[in-house]
Design a protein around this motif. Structure first.
Motif, PDB file in Angstrom:
ATOM      1  N   LEU A 114       0.312   3.893  10.310  1.00 10.27           N
ATOM      2  CA  LEU A 114      -0.340   3.912   9.007  1.00 10.27           C
ATOM      3  C   LEU A 114      -1.059   5.253   8.866  1.00 10.27           C
ATOM      4  CD1 LEU A 114      -1.807   0.291   9.067  1.00 10.27           C
ATOM      5  CD2 LEU A 114       0.296   1.075   7.950  1.00 10.27           C
ATOM      6  N   ILE A 115      -0.582   6.092   7.963  1.00 11.78           N
ATOM      7  CA  ILE A 115      -1.090   7.454   7.827  1.00 11.78           C
ATOM      8  C   ILE A 115      -1.790   7.608   6.475  1.00 11.78           C
ATOM      9  CG2 ILE A 115      -0.483   9.902   7.897  1.00 11.78           C
ATOM     10  CD1 ILE A 115       2.127   9.078   9.270  1.00 11.78           C
ATOM     11  N   ASN A 116      -3.028   8.093   6.504  1.00  9.62           N
ATOM     12  CA  ASN A 116      -3.750   8.384   5.264  1.00  9.62           C
ATOM     13  C   ASN A 116      -3.239   9.659   4.611  1.00  9.62           C
ATOM     14  OD1 ASN A 116      -6.022   6.278   5.154  1.00  9.62           O
ATOM     15  ND2 ASN A 116      -6.180   7.040   7.238  1.00  9.62           N
ATOM     16  N   ASP A 117      -2.738  10.577   5.450  1.00  5.74           N
ATOM     17  CA  ASP A 117      -2.135  11.825   4.982  1.00  5.74           C
ATOM     18  C   ASP A 117      -3.132  12.689   4.212  1.00  5.74           C
ATOM     19  OD1 ASP A 117       0.011  13.549   4.995  1.00  5.74           O
ATOM     20  OD2 ASP A 117       0.765  12.877   3.050  1.00  5.74           O
ATOM     21  N   TYR A 118      -4.383  12.743   4.703  1.00  9.81           N
ATOM     22  CA  TYR A 118      -5.359  13.656   4.126  1.00  9.81           C
ATOM     23  C   TYR A 118      -5.099  15.069   4.643  1.00  9.81           C
ATOM     24  CZ  TYR A 118      -8.086   9.518   2.811  1.00  9.81           C
ATOM     25  OH  TYR A 118      -8.511   8.334   2.284  1.00  9.81           O
TER      26      TYR A 118
END
Length: 569
Positions: free
Chosen positions: A209-213
């Protein structure tokens, strides 16, 4: 140098654009470039070894829920005051690490954070150890069933054996008083011939699960000793299916914004990483050569696994006690780490003294504003002088509107005579950019800021303001789309910015006509706060609070300087 009104306006617009490109574009480009990791040449092992079970291969079995996986009868637990670790006896797999001091959300009654996830679930994330031996039926992997020998709270001992019972394996899994998990496998060879064991300690992660900030790295992190033994951030999308050797790295693992699961290489084993199947990632630790166990003899193999929060004090503790080189750099300090790292250390100390992060934000802001006050004061005085000579600038621009060369000479002569600089007013903003940038980074990555309340509706300073003006702060039962989610604190910040700019562009006491660029700057006063309000709506509210307090302090400083100028006049 100012040529005419049009060029002045273009320069001002360019300055504003460059400012925002620096703030927002820098971290997107440079931070992403850093996190991508450098390409590493693939290497082959010097010794041909039998192929181990591919623990990271995608399972063909149907997925189960986390609750169903945790309900398995083969599951046992060990724990201390900080973590609760779950081990599945089918495979001896460590697949849950529950952090007792951290919750999933800021809501009361929220479950504790579990930084791993059982096998066969959608987001499986676990640790397993595999062994195989040439010319022997010993094959230990994720399907091997272990038997519990003893379970004493913080440590558990279990055993298994080869099919013909000539090799007995005893495993002890223990945790210290923090977040370090130790696995000791003891082999007893009762056969009449020696064994050559091939080992593989694997961290498997599926569908992370990646927030990708853009501001913080999520993916693989560690020291890659195939290159320069510096800390490497490797994004998931940069990992290809083929195995890449990371050399004899001291530590290597998976990182999220706040959590780290990492091997700690205690015996200079080789570490590699790969993507064995679609959206499944594996980090493996193996001995440099096959493990040799003589007949009627024994051997012990040890593994260490850190699984916990990226708390600077915790990482520094293990960095010292376990001699883990640059372990604190698993925190993504960014390009300005020379500023960000000590700032995070200060915040860590202050968090132990004060119980409210709002107080810490206030104190940090006061420290930085007063530290830069001498330069700010000089710039404000210069800006005030610029305001006083605006009528003279307007006259020069009118008289020499058709002669650019003469216009520039006259303006430069005026600046020299009045001992002012047209760019002096930009200095306070330029000084605040790196400070703001580092504080933004620190507030984003700090575990202390996570779920830290302020007051009233602010329950988590690391998240955007949750109350929106577009639904009348929750009075209307409607969740506005993302582009309309503008909170109270961003609006307060925008108002403070407007008042601050209004104060800085106050009318000259002479009442003389303003220069064209001054009129343009006054128009920008209305646009700039609106732009910042909209841009800050998705920022962590701790950043917005800091910027608001900074604006208020700047207004007080400017009021004081203006008052001093009036007295001198």
């Amino acid at each position: 140098m100012l040529n005419n009104d049009g060029e002045t306006n273009r320069n001002l617009i360019l300055a504003i654009v460059l400012f925002f490109v620096f703030i927002f574009g820098y971290q997107y480009f440079f931070e992403r470039q850093q996190s991508s990791g450098e390409p590493v040449q693939q290497t082959e092992r010097q010794e041909q070894q039998p192929k181990l079970e591919e623990a990271g291969a995608a399972s063909s079995e149907p997925t189960v829920t986390v609750a169903e996986a945790l309900a398995k009868e083969t599951r046992v637990y060990i724990e201390n005051e900080k973590v609760k670790v779950s081990i599945d006896l089918q495979g001896g797999v460590i697949d849950t690490v529950i952090l007792k001091e951290h919750k999933k959300t800021a809501d009361k009654g929220s479950e504790n954070v579990n930084i791993l996830c059982p096998r066969m679930t959608e987001n499986e994330f676990y640790h397993t150890v595999s062994y195989s031996a040439k010319d022997n039926d010993l094959n230990i992997g994720k399907e091997t069933l272990w038997e519990v020998v003893s379970n004493a709270g913080g440590a558990i001992t279990m055993k298994t054996q080869s099919a013909n019972d000539d090799v007995v394996v005893e495993r002890k899994v223990s945790i210290d008083d923090g977040y370090m998990i130790e696995i000791k496998d003891s082999f007893i060879n009762n056969s009449d011939r020696s064994l050559k064991l091939i080992n593989s300690s694997d961290l498997i992660r599926k569908n992370p699960l990646i927030n990708d900030y853009a501001v913080v790295h999520e993916g693989l992190v560690g020291i890659n000793c195939n290159t320069d033994c510096k800390v490497k951030n490797i994004a998931y999308k940069k990992i290809e299916s083929a195995k890449v050797e990371a050399g004899q790295s001291k530590w290597f693992g998976f990182t999220d914004i706040y959590w780290l699961i990492s091997f700690v290489n205690t015996d200079n084993s080789f570490i590699s990483y790969s993507m064995p199947s679609d959206n499944t990632y594996k980090i493996s630790l193996r001995a440099k050569t096959a493990l040799d166990i003589g007949s009627s003899s024994s051997l012990e193999v040890r593994y260490c696994l850190f699984a916990g929060p990226k708390d600077l004090s915790v990482l520094n503790k293990y960095k010292t006690s376990c001699e883990i080189d640059r372990f604190d750099m698993s925190i993504d300090f960014g390009w300005f780490f020379m500023l960000t790292k000590p700032l995070l250390s200060v915040l860590d100390v202050m968090a132990k003294i004060f119980n409210n992060m709002g107080v810490i934000i206030l104190l940090l802001t006061l420290v930085f504003k007063f530290a830069t006050y001498p330069l700010t004061k000089k710039s404000l005085y210069s800006a005030a002088r610029m305001k006083e000579v605006q009528p003279k600038i307007a006259i020069i621009q009118k008289n020499y509107a058709n002669d650019k060369e003469r216009l520039n000479k006259e303006l430069m002569a005026l600046y020299k005579k009045e001992q002012i600089s047209p760019m002096s007013g930009c200095l306070p903003m330029l000084l605040q950019v790196p400070i703001f940038f580092c504080l933004y980074k620190v507030f984003f990555i700090s575990i202390e800021m996570r779920h830290a309340p302020l007051f009233w509706w602010i329950k988590d300073l690391s998240s955007p303001d949750p109350v929106f003006i577009t639904n009348l702060f929750g009075l209307i039962k409607w969740t506005p789309p993302g582009w309309l989610q503008i909170g109270i604190w961003p609006i307060i910040m925008g108002l403070s910015m407007f008042i601050q700019q209004k104060l800085s562009t106050a009318k000259s006491k002479t009442g003389a006509p303003k220069a064209q660029e001054a009129k343009f700057q006054e128009n920008m006063m209305y646009i700039f706060p609106i732009m910042l309000t909209y841009m800050f709506k998705n920022f962590p509210v701790g950043i917005v609070v800091y910027w608001t307090i900074s604006n208020v302090i700047s207004m007080i400083q400017q009021w004081y300087v203006n008052k001093s100028i009036k007295k001198k006049a």
